[in-house]
Design a protein around this motif. Structure first.
Motif, PDB file in Angstrom:
ATOM      1  N   ASN A  47       0.802  -1.225   0.000  1.00  0.00           N
ATOM      2  CA  ASN A  47       0.000   0.000   0.000  1.00  0.00           C
ATOM      3  C   ASN A  47       0.833   1.272   0.000  1.00  0.00           C
ATOM      4  N   GLU A  48       1.923   1.271  -0.738  1.00  0.00           N
ATOM      5  CA  GLU A  48       2.774   2.446  -0.903  1.00  0.00           C
ATOM      6  C   GLU A  48       2.365   3.139  -2.195  1.00  0.00           C
ATOM      7  N   ALA A  49       1.727   4.304  -2.080  1.00  0.00           N
ATOM      8  CA  ALA A  49       1.198   5.021  -3.241  1.00  0.00           C
ATOM      9  C   ALA A  49       2.288   5.390  -4.240  1.00  0.00           C
ATOM     10  N   GLU A  50       3.431   5.850  -3.747  1.00  0.00           N
ATOM     11  CA  GLU A  50       4.518   6.252  -4.653  1.00  0.00           C
ATOM     12  C   GLU A  50       4.993   5.075  -5.497  1.00  0.00           C
ATOM     13  N   ALA A  78      -2.490  -2.453 -17.730  1.00  0.00           N
ATOM     14  CA  ALA A  78      -1.753  -2.596 -16.468  1.00  0.00           C
ATOM     15  C   ALA A  78      -1.467  -1.223 -15.877  1.00  0.00           C
ATOM     16  N   ALA A  79      -1.128  -0.252 -16.734  1.00  0.00           N
ATOM     17  CA  ALA A  79      -0.887   1.109 -16.252  1.00  0.00           C
ATOM     18  C   ALA A  79      -2.132   1.654 -15.555  1.00  0.00           C
ATOM     19  N   GLN A  80      -3.299   1.470 -16.169  1.00  0.00           N
ATOM     20  CA  GLN A  80      -4.549   1.952 -15.566  1.00  0.00           C
ATOM     21  C   GLN A  80      -4.800   1.301 -14.209  1.00  0.00           C
ATOM     22  N   LEU A  81      -4.587  -0.003 -14.129  1.00  0.00           N
ATOM     23  CA  LEU A  81      -4.816  -0.703 -12.861  1.00  0.00           C
ATOM     24  C   LEU A  81      -3.908  -0.166 -11.750  1.00  0.00           C
ATOM     25  N   TRP A  82      -2.632   0.026 -12.064  1.00  0.00           N
ATOM     26  CA  TRP A  82      -1.702   0.524 -11.051  1.00  0.00           C
ATOM     27  C   TRP A  82      -1.956   1.992 -10.736  1.00  0.00           C
ATOM     28  N   TYR A  83      -2.328   2.800 -11.738  1.00  0.00           N
ATOM     29  CA  TYR A  83      -2.701   4.191 -11.447  1.00  0.00           C
ATOM     30  C   TYR A  83      -3.920   4.235 -10.533  1.00  0.00           C
ATOM     31  N   ARG A  84      -4.891   3.359 -10.786  1.00  0.00           N
ATOM     32  CA  ARG A  84      -6.078   3.315  -9.916  1.00  0.00           C
ATOM     33  C   ARG A  84      -5.695   2.977  -8.482  1.00  0.00           C
ATOM     34  N   LYS A  85      -4.814   1.996  -8.333  1.00  0.00           N
ATOM     35  CA  LYS A  85      -4.393   1.618  -6.977  1.00  0.00           C
ATOM     36  C   LYS A  85      -3.683   2.791  -6.314  1.00  0.00           C
ATOM     37  N   ALA A  87      -4.058   5.940  -6.950  1.00  0.00           N
ATOM     38  CA  ALA A  87      -5.069   6.962  -6.661  1.00  0.00           C
ATOM     39  C   ALA A  87      -5.866   6.591  -5.406  1.00  0.00           C
ATOM     40  N   GLN A  88      -6.207   5.319  -5.268  1.00  0.00           N
ATOM     41  CA  GLN A  88      -6.933   4.858  -4.079  1.00  0.00           C
ATOM     42  C   GLN A  88      -6.100   5.047  -2.818  1.00  0.00           C
ATOM     43  N   GLY A  92      -2.554  12.066  -5.908  1.00  0.00           N
ATOM     44  CA  GLY A  92      -3.189  12.979  -6.852  1.00  0.00           C
ATOM     45  C   GLY A  92      -2.561  12.877  -8.226  1.00  0.00           C
ATOM     46  N   ASP A  93      -1.250  12.655  -8.266  1.00  0.00           N
ATOM     47  CA  ASP A  93      -0.555  12.491  -9.546  1.00  0.00           C
ATOM     48  C   ASP A  93      -1.108  11.293 -10.311  1.00  0.00           C
TER      49      ASP A  93
END
Length: 103
Positions: A47-50, A78-85, A87-88, A92-93
């Protein structure tokens, strides 16, 4: 290489997490995307957003281009899935990159 929805978050010591991110950044800097992905996935699963944001970038065609010299092919899904995670997890980036990727 997508986030595992049902898997509970890993617990990683903050020092180990910082070391994973530092090593992953170093690998990305020299173009070793495949190895960096392994480290970033481990940190993102904690759960590390960065880490999730950086990992998404390794799949994002707008970040990678159509294909880099090491034959790393972008994967917009895959990019969308990881960006969603990411973002969750509060990035903000990641939300901005996700909206750009979906255009």
């Amino acid at each position: 290489p997508a986030p595992r929805e049902a898997a509970p978050a890993r617990r990683i010591d903050p020092d180990e997490l910082a070391a994973l991110l530092k090593r992953a950044k170093g690998l990305l800097a020299i173009g070793d995307i495949t190895s960096a992905r392994l480290l970033l996935e481990r940190a993102a699963d904690a759960n590390e957003a960065e880490a999730a944001l950086m990992l998404a970038g390794t799949y994002d065609p707008q970040v990678l281009g159509s294909q880099d010299m090491r034959s790393v092919t972008p994967d917009p899904e895959a990019a969308q899935l990881w960006y969603r995670k990411a973002a969750q997890l509060g990035s903000g980036d990641a939300q901005r990159r996700l909206s750009q990727l979906q255009r």
